[in-house]
Design a protein around this motif. Structure first.
Motif, PDB file in Angstrom:
ATOM      1  N   GLY A 178       0.832  -1.277  -0.154  1.00  0.00           N
ATOM      2  CA  GLY A 178      -0.123   0.159   0.287  1.00  0.00           C
ATOM      3  C   GLY A 178       0.825   1.343   0.064  1.00  0.00           C
ATOM      4  N   GLY A 228      -0.963   8.450   3.104  1.00  0.00           N
ATOM      5  CA  GLY A 228      -1.124   7.336   4.152  1.00  0.00           C
ATOM      6  C   GLY A 228      -1.901   7.347   5.203  1.00  0.00           C
ATOM      7  N   GLN A 232      -5.378   5.194   5.530  1.00  0.00           N
ATOM      8  CA  GLN A 232      -5.374   3.718   5.484  1.00  0.00           C
ATOM      9  C   GLN A 232      -5.961   3.521   6.724  1.00  0.00           C
ATOM     10  OE1 GLN A 232      -4.762   3.704   2.389  1.00  0.00           O
ATOM     11  NE2 GLN A 232      -3.915   1.561   2.859  1.00  0.00           N
ATOM     12  N   ASN A 242      -0.914  -3.323   3.186  1.00  0.00           N
ATOM     13  CA  ASN A 242      -1.364  -2.215   2.619  1.00  0.00           C
ATOM     14  C   ASN A 242      -2.146  -1.378   4.188  1.00  0.00           C
ATOM     15  OD1 ASN A 242      -4.027  -3.408   3.068  1.00  0.00           O
ATOM     16  ND2 ASN A 242      -4.057  -3.673   0.874  1.00  0.00           N
ATOM     17  N   GLY A 243      -1.795  -2.040   5.153  1.00  0.00           N
ATOM     18  CA  GLY A 243      -2.635  -0.962   6.272  1.00  0.00           C
ATOM     19  C   GLY A 243      -4.252  -1.347   6.122  1.00  0.00           C
ATOM     20  N   ALA A 271      -6.465  -1.596   3.603  1.00  0.00           N
ATOM     21  CA  ALA A 271      -7.349  -1.427   2.643  1.00  0.00           C
ATOM     22  C   ALA A 271      -7.850  -2.849   1.978  1.00  0.00           C
ATOM     23  CB  ALA A 271      -6.624  -0.754   1.409  1.00  0.00           C
TER      24      ALA A 271
END
Length: 302
Positions: free
Chosen positions: A238, A259, A262, A296-297, A299
């Motif tokens: 991500g 970011g 997220q 991707n935190g 997503a």
């Protein structure tokens, strides 16, 4: 007599706060960008990544291995027992020298191969040198990438489109084609795709397209090579804080919010990607083939 039982209380890292919630100042670097000049600095695991010998004896080639995710992978692979070759552009020598120092500090070999992957002959030479100077090749990480944020399709020049496709797709094809004949059973290939392959930003049309192509190519190649004992997998990062973001990878005025959308509430650091690449190159993932591992935190992703 009543007995009292005490349970030890264990404290674990909170992923929300394990790494800082950065608010990068507006900044711009000339292509290709340097970790050394990035503000704030990235965490590539220099002080925190601890290896356990999971890649002992491996010989790995990492494109884009001088900075960002590729640098974090090079450090982690060395600390897991691998010798590495890193490819990068000549203008990135300062970053590459630092990674070589860290790899060699672990008692591992680091082969530095400056070359432009948008040229077919250079891609073939990268592989040739890696095999010759490492004494073989059994782990390939295709990570070098180009990303330029552009507001309108009308503003994407033929030159930009061509360079993005050559860097992200042609180079992947050329390098893998040259490397396959050297890969014995037990070898691995890991490709760096992106969440953009699934959820493309309106400002990253050409980049997102190439990452979707990489994802599809990797899954098809995995089926082709699996019977030979060579595994192919993909990592889809991500928003990760790297020099890619400040060489027109993101609109400059949006950098302070990079970011923060997220679910985890922050951008990722390169070191947070390294364990995924270690896992996919290690024998522990022997039944993982053609997988896209999303880091991707939070997503949504397929």
């Amino acid at each position: 007599m009543a007995m009292t039982q005490r349970k030890d209380h264990l404290t674990f890292d909170n992923p929300v706060t394990r790494h800082p919630d950065i608010t990068p100042p507006k900044q711009d670097q000339d292509m290709p960008g340097l970790d050394a000049e990035l503000e704030p600095q990235t965490d590539r695991g220099e002080r925190t990544y601890r290896g356990t010998g999971r890649l002992e004896g491996r010989k790995a080639l990492i494109t884009g291995g001088d900075s960002g995710i590729g640098a974090a992978v090079a450090i982690a692979y060395a600390r897991e027992g691998a010798d590495v070759a890193i490819n990068y552009l000549p203008a990135e020598e300062e970053d590459a020298d630092r990674i070589a120092e860290l790899v060699e500090a672990e008692g591992r070999t680091c082969v530095q191969i400056p070359a432009d992957v948008t040229d077919r002959a250079s891609c073939e030479e990268i592989v040739r040198r890696a095999v010759a100077e490492l004494g073989g090749l059994d782990a390939l990480v295709v990570n070098a990438g180009k990303q330029v944020a552009t507001e309108s399709i009308e503003d994407i020049s033929d030159e930009q489109f061509d360079l993005t496709v050559k860097t992200n797709v042609y180079a992947m094809f050329w390098i893998i084609r040259a490397a396959v004949k050297h890969l014995e059973p037990g070898s691995t290939i890991v490709l760096s795709s992106s969440v953009q392959a699934y959820s493309p930003s309106e400002t990253l049309l050409d980049y997102a397209m190439t990452k979707a192509a990489m994802n599809t190519f990797g899954k098809g190649l995995a089926k082709q090579l699996a019977p030979k004992g060579v595994r192919v997998n993909i990592v889809a990062p991500g928003p990760i804080w790297t020099p890619l973001q400040v060489v027109d990878g993101q609109p400059t005025d949006q950098l302070p919010e990079f970011g923060k959308g997220q679910p985890i509430g922050r951008a990722g650091q390169p070191v947070e990607l390294a364990p995924a690449y270690v896992f996919l190159a290690s024998p522990e993932s022997s039944y993982v083939v053609g997988e896209t591992l999303n880091v991707n935190g939070g997503a949504d992703s397929p």
